[in-house]
Design a protein around this motif. Structure first.
Motif, PDB file in Angstrom:
ATOM      1  N   ASP A   1       0.504  -1.178   0.278  1.00 59.47           N
ATOM      2  CA  ASP A   1       0.125   0.316   0.044  1.00 59.47           C
ATOM      3  C   ASP A   1       0.573   1.120  -0.170  1.00 59.47           C
ATOM      4  OD1 ASP A   1      -1.659   2.360   0.676  1.00 59.47           O
ATOM      5  OD2 ASP A   1      -3.488   0.806   1.678  1.00 59.47           O
ATOM      6  N   LEU A   2       0.394   2.254  -1.471  1.00 65.32           N
ATOM      7  CA  LEU A   2       1.384   3.203  -1.518  1.00 65.32           C
ATOM      8  C   LEU A   2       1.728   4.180  -0.417  1.00 65.32           C
ATOM      9  CD1 LEU A   2       2.627   2.756  -4.516  1.00 65.32           C
ATOM     10  CD2 LEU A   2       4.224   2.191  -3.846  1.00 65.32           C
ATOM     11  N   VAL A   3      -0.044   4.118   0.013  1.00 61.10           N
ATOM     12  CA  VAL A   3      -0.481   5.401   0.938  1.00 61.10           C
ATOM     13  C   VAL A   3       0.025   5.160   1.801  1.00 61.10           C
ATOM     14  CG1 VAL A   3      -2.505   6.508   1.269  1.00 61.10           C
ATOM     15  CG2 VAL A   3      -2.460   5.574  -0.690  1.00 61.10           C
ATOM     16  N   GLU A   4       0.578   4.161   2.339  1.00 66.18           N
ATOM     17  CA  GLU A   4       0.295   3.703   3.982  1.00 66.18           C
ATOM     18  C   GLU A   4       1.886   3.487   4.022  1.00 66.18           C
ATOM     19  OE1 GLU A   4      -0.425   0.684   6.395  1.00 66.18           O
ATOM     20  OE2 GLU A   4      -2.591   1.460   5.962  1.00 66.18           O
ATOM     21  N   MET A   5       3.042   3.358   2.946  1.00 61.83           N
ATOM     22  CA  MET A   5       4.632   3.687   2.806  1.00 61.83           C
ATOM     23  C   MET A   5       4.362   5.415   3.005  1.00 61.83           C
ATOM     24  SD  MET A   5       6.039   1.344  -0.305  1.00 61.83           S
ATOM     25  CE  MET A   5       5.615  -0.511  -0.070  1.00 61.83           C
ATOM     26  N   GLN A   6       3.982   5.967   2.288  1.00 60.14           N
ATOM     27  CA  GLN A   6       4.439   7.653   2.230  1.00 60.14           C
ATOM     28  C   GLN A   6       3.730   7.763   3.686  1.00 60.14           C
ATOM     29  OE1 GLN A   6       1.402   8.174  -1.273  1.00 60.14           O
ATOM     30  NE2 GLN A   6       2.789   9.855  -0.938  1.00 60.14           N
ATOM     31  N   ASN A   7       3.045   7.035   4.572  1.00 56.53           N
ATOM     32  CA  ASN A   7       2.957   7.659   6.023  1.00 56.53           C
ATOM     33  C   ASN A   7       3.421   7.034   6.800  1.00 56.53           C
ATOM     34  OD1 ASN A   7       0.130   9.023   5.363  1.00 56.53           O
ATOM     35  ND2 ASN A   7      -1.097   7.152   5.505  1.00 56.53           N
ATOM     36  N   ALA A   8       4.663   6.037   6.672  1.00 54.14           N
ATOM     37  CA  ALA A   8       4.941   5.798   7.419  1.00 54.14           C
ATOM     38  C   ALA A   8       6.297   6.101   7.468  1.00 54.14           C
ATOM     39  CB  ALA A   8       4.958   3.951   6.724  1.00 54.14           C
ATOM     40  N   VAL A   9       6.969   6.955   5.886  1.00 53.24           N
ATOM     41  CA  VAL A   9       8.232   7.210   5.588  1.00 53.24           C
ATOM     42  C   VAL A   9       8.319   8.600   6.137  1.00 53.24           C
ATOM     43  CG1 VAL A   9       9.054   8.556   3.463  1.00 53.24           C
ATOM     44  CG2 VAL A   9       8.918   6.327   3.408  1.00 53.24           C
ATOM     45  N   GLU A  10       7.016   9.182   6.462  1.00 47.28           N
ATOM     46  CA  GLU A  10       6.477  10.450   7.011  1.00 47.28           C
ATOM     47  C   GLU A  10       6.888  10.921   8.524  1.00 47.28           C
ATOM     48  OE1 GLU A  10       7.335  13.266   5.213  1.00 47.28           O
ATOM     49  OE2 GLU A  10       6.858  12.534   3.423  1.00 47.28           O
ATOM     50  N   LYS A  11       5.952   9.538   9.381  1.00 43.19           N
ATOM     51  CA  LYS A  11       6.180   9.543  10.187  1.00 43.19           C
ATOM     52  C   LYS A  11       7.853   8.600  11.254  1.00 43.19           C
ATOM     53  CE  LYS A  11       1.503   9.790  10.443  1.00 43.19           C
ATOM     54  NZ  LYS A  11      -0.372   8.413  10.800  1.00 43.19           N
ATOM     55  N   ASP A  12       8.026   8.724   9.567  1.00 45.38           N
ATOM     56  CA  ASP A  12       9.506   8.065  10.137  1.00 45.38           C
ATOM     57  C   ASP A  12       9.223   6.336  11.160  1.00 45.38           C
ATOM     58  OD1 ASP A  12      12.766   7.223  10.518  1.00 45.38           O
ATOM     59  OD2 ASP A  12      12.550   7.953  12.414  1.00 45.38           O
ATOM     60  N   ASP A  13       8.057   5.622  10.385  1.00 41.19           N
ATOM     61  CA  ASP A  13       7.739   3.983  11.134  1.00 41.19           C
ATOM     62  C   ASP A  13       8.299   3.516  10.532  1.00 41.19           C
ATOM     63  OD1 ASP A  13       6.617   1.965  12.712  1.00 41.19           O
ATOM     64  OD2 ASP A  13       4.793   3.109  11.762  1.00 41.19           O
ATOM     65  N   VAL A  14       9.792   3.175   9.643  1.00 44.72           N
ATOM     66  CA  VAL A  14       9.550   2.405   8.664  1.00 44.72           C
ATOM     67  C   VAL A  14       9.222   0.637   9.272  1.00 44.72           C
ATOM     68  CG1 VAL A  14      11.353   1.630   6.984  1.00 44.72           C
ATOM     69  CG2 VAL A  14      11.237   4.194   7.459  1.00 44.72           C
ATOM     70  N   GLN A  15       9.618   0.441  10.529  1.00 41.36           N
ATOM     71  CA  GLN A  15       9.161  -0.949  10.966  1.00 41.36           C
ATOM     72  C   GLN A  15       8.480  -1.416  10.619  1.00 41.36           C
ATOM     73  OE1 GLN A  15      12.781  -1.783  12.406  1.00 41.36           O
ATOM     74  NE2 GLN A  15      10.691  -4.035  11.800  1.00 41.36           N
ATOM     75  N   SER A  16       7.066  -0.715  10.692  1.00 42.81           N
ATOM     76  CA  SER A  16       6.246  -1.199  10.062  1.00 42.81           C
ATOM     77  C   SER A  16       5.836  -2.086   8.650  1.00 42.81           C
ATOM     78  CB  SER A  16       5.029   0.165   9.767  1.00 42.81           C
ATOM     79  OG  SER A  16       4.710   0.810   9.640  1.00 42.81           O
ATOM     80  N   LEU A  17       6.590  -1.147   7.581  1.00 41.06           N
ATOM     81  CA  LEU A  17       6.845  -1.334   6.478  1.00 41.06           C
ATOM     82  C   LEU A  17       7.801  -3.387   6.419  1.00 41.06           C
ATOM     83  CD1 LEU A  17       7.557   1.822   4.575  1.00 41.06           C
ATOM     84  CD2 LEU A  17       5.525   0.700   4.856  1.00 41.06           C
ATOM     85  N   VAL A  18       8.637  -3.258   7.094  1.00 40.14           N
ATOM     86  CA  VAL A  18       9.276  -4.220   7.225  1.00 40.14           C
ATOM     87  C   VAL A  18       8.538  -5.467   8.247  1.00 40.14           C
ATOM     88  CG1 VAL A  18      10.974  -5.752   8.870  1.00 40.14           C
ATOM     89  CG2 VAL A  18      11.632  -3.087   8.304  1.00 40.14           C
ATOM     90  N   LYS A  19       6.798  -4.829   8.776  1.00 42.30           N
ATOM     91  CA  LYS A  19       6.487  -6.055   9.130  1.00 42.30           C
ATOM     92  C   LYS A  19       5.607  -6.492   7.667  1.00 42.30           C
ATOM     93  CE  LYS A  19       3.605  -8.347  12.317  1.00 42.30           C
ATOM     94  NZ  LYS A  19       4.436  -9.512  12.529  1.00 42.30           N
ATOM     95  N   ILE A  20       5.259  -6.098   7.102  1.00 41.95           N
ATOM     96  CA  ILE A  20       4.283  -5.666   5.663  1.00 41.95           C
ATOM     97  C   ILE A  20       4.921  -7.037   4.825  1.00 41.95           C
ATOM     98  CG2 ILE A  20       3.104  -4.938   3.757  1.00 41.95           C
ATOM     99  CD1 ILE A  20       2.421  -2.672   5.415  1.00 41.95           C
ATOM    100  N   ALA A  21       6.427  -6.320   4.836  1.00 41.38           N
ATOM    101  CA  ALA A  21       7.517  -7.515   4.082  1.00 41.38           C
ATOM    102  C   ALA A  21       7.873  -9.077   4.890  1.00 41.38           C
ATOM    103  CB  ALA A  21       8.479  -6.971   3.936  1.00 41.38           C
ATOM    104  N   GLU A  22       7.119  -9.329   6.141  1.00 41.88           N
ATOM    105  CA  GLU A  22       7.456 -10.392   7.372  1.00 41.88           C
ATOM    106  C   GLU A  22       6.352 -10.861   6.055  1.00 41.88           C
ATOM    107  OE1 GLU A  22       7.622 -12.119  11.565  1.00 41.88           O
ATOM    108  OE2 GLU A  22       7.726 -10.290  10.960  1.00 41.88           O
ATOM    109  N   LEU A  23       5.050 -10.266   6.163  1.00 44.07           N
ATOM    110  CA  LEU A  23       3.399 -11.058   6.100  1.00 44.07           C
ATOM    111  C   LEU A  23       3.287 -11.065   4.798  1.00 44.07           C
ATOM    112  CD1 LEU A  23       1.305  -8.593   8.706  1.00 44.07           C
ATOM    113  CD2 LEU A  23       2.058 -10.672   8.811  1.00 44.07           C
ATOM    114  N   VAL A  24       3.821 -10.879   4.025  1.00 41.70           N
ATOM    115  CA  VAL A  24       3.828 -11.019   2.352  1.00 41.70           C
ATOM    116  C   VAL A  24       4.275 -12.211   1.961  1.00 41.70           C
ATOM    117  CG1 VAL A  24       2.973  -8.862   1.548  1.00 41.70           C
ATOM    118  CG2 VAL A  24       4.991  -9.348   1.374  1.00 41.70           C
TER     119      VAL A  24
END
Length: 263
Positions: free
Chosen positions: A66-89
């Motif tokens: 989800d690129l919208v959530e990726m943008q939000n994560a980058v702006e909030k410096d919450d990249v760890q949530s994106l790592v979680k998605i990588a694990e789940l997929v």
């Protein structure tokens, strides 16, 4: 658990999992991935279910993350949530490949990123003439997730896989058929019929045979996945904290070409 991001039905011998976030091009976020994994587990546990069909609502099958959530994560410096998605997929691809039931994925529209790799995990992929498959990771400074390189090299060979992941070049359903990871193609308005024709044919076979065949396919080709999976997640985490990834996501949001600096 109630499903909000997917539609999941089981009737007689068929389970149907439908991605249902067309407003964000069926992008994967954490709740969506968790729901998919739950649905896969339900299909596995239901002894009446012999087949799983995977579909999507909307004109795009899935853009992957989800690129919208990726943008939000980058702006909030919450990249760890994106790592979680990588694990789940990655877990989703793994679960599909090990599901002891035949899996048919029916693709209509773009199939990008993690969705491309989940399609590779299915036993059969049937694609409409509106479908394009894209290893889009290079466009945002990432490497393939969801078992991508592991699955793609086995599906199309080392050189073709390398070309696809390094260029991010989209390929049509017809070319995917030639490459061998698409089983059949169809006009968009005939896609459901073609998927059901395959299902009709598979219903003539023995579930015992399919269980045995999938076990042998795994044993012959995929037993190294666990080792690969660990390294895939390590690399994704490394790349997710790089400036190039942040630049790639911002460029997407601003609809411009990213200016990667190798940082």
């Amino acid at each position: 658990m109630p499903f909000k991001n997917i539609i999941f039905d089981m009737e007689d011998d068929l389970a149907v999992l439908t991605l249902n976030r067309p407003e964000v091009s069926n992008g994967f976020n954490v709740p969506t991935c968790q729901e998919i994994l739950k649905a896969l587990q339900l299909a596995k546990e239901n002894t009446s279910v012999r087949f799983l069909m995977i579909k999507a609502k909307g004109k795009i099958f899935s853009i992957g993350g989800d690129l919208v959530e990726m943008q939000n994560a980058v702006e909030k410096d919450d990249v760890q949530s994106l790592v979680k998605i990588a694990e789940l997929v990655q877990n989703i691809s793994f679960a599909i490949k090990q599901l002891p039931k035949a899996v048919i994925l029916c693709a209509d529209g773009a199939v990008a990123g993690a969705a491309f790799n989940i399609a590779l995990a299915a036993d059969f992929c049937i694609a409409s003439d509106q479908t394009k498959f894209i290893q889009a990771f290079v466009n945002v400074g990432l490497a393939p997730d969801a078992g991508g390189v592991f699955l793609l090299t086995r599906a199309v060979g080392l050189n073709r896989a390398t070309h696809l992941v390094m260029t991010g070049e989209g390929i049509s359903a017809e070319k995917a058929l030639d490459y061998g990871f698409v089983y059949r193609t169809a006009k968009s308005d005939k896609l459901d019929n073609v998927c059901l024709q395959l299902l009709k044919r598979l219903r003539r076979g023995s579930s015992n045979s399919y269980v045995g065949m999938k076990a042998l396919v795994w044993q012959s080709f995929f037993t190294g996945w666990e080792v690969y999976a660990k390294r895939e997640l390590e690399i994704q985490e490394e790349l997710a904290f790089k400036e190039d990834f942040k630049e790639g996501v911002r460029a997407y949001g601003e609809r411009r070409r990213p200016n990667f600096q190798g940082k």
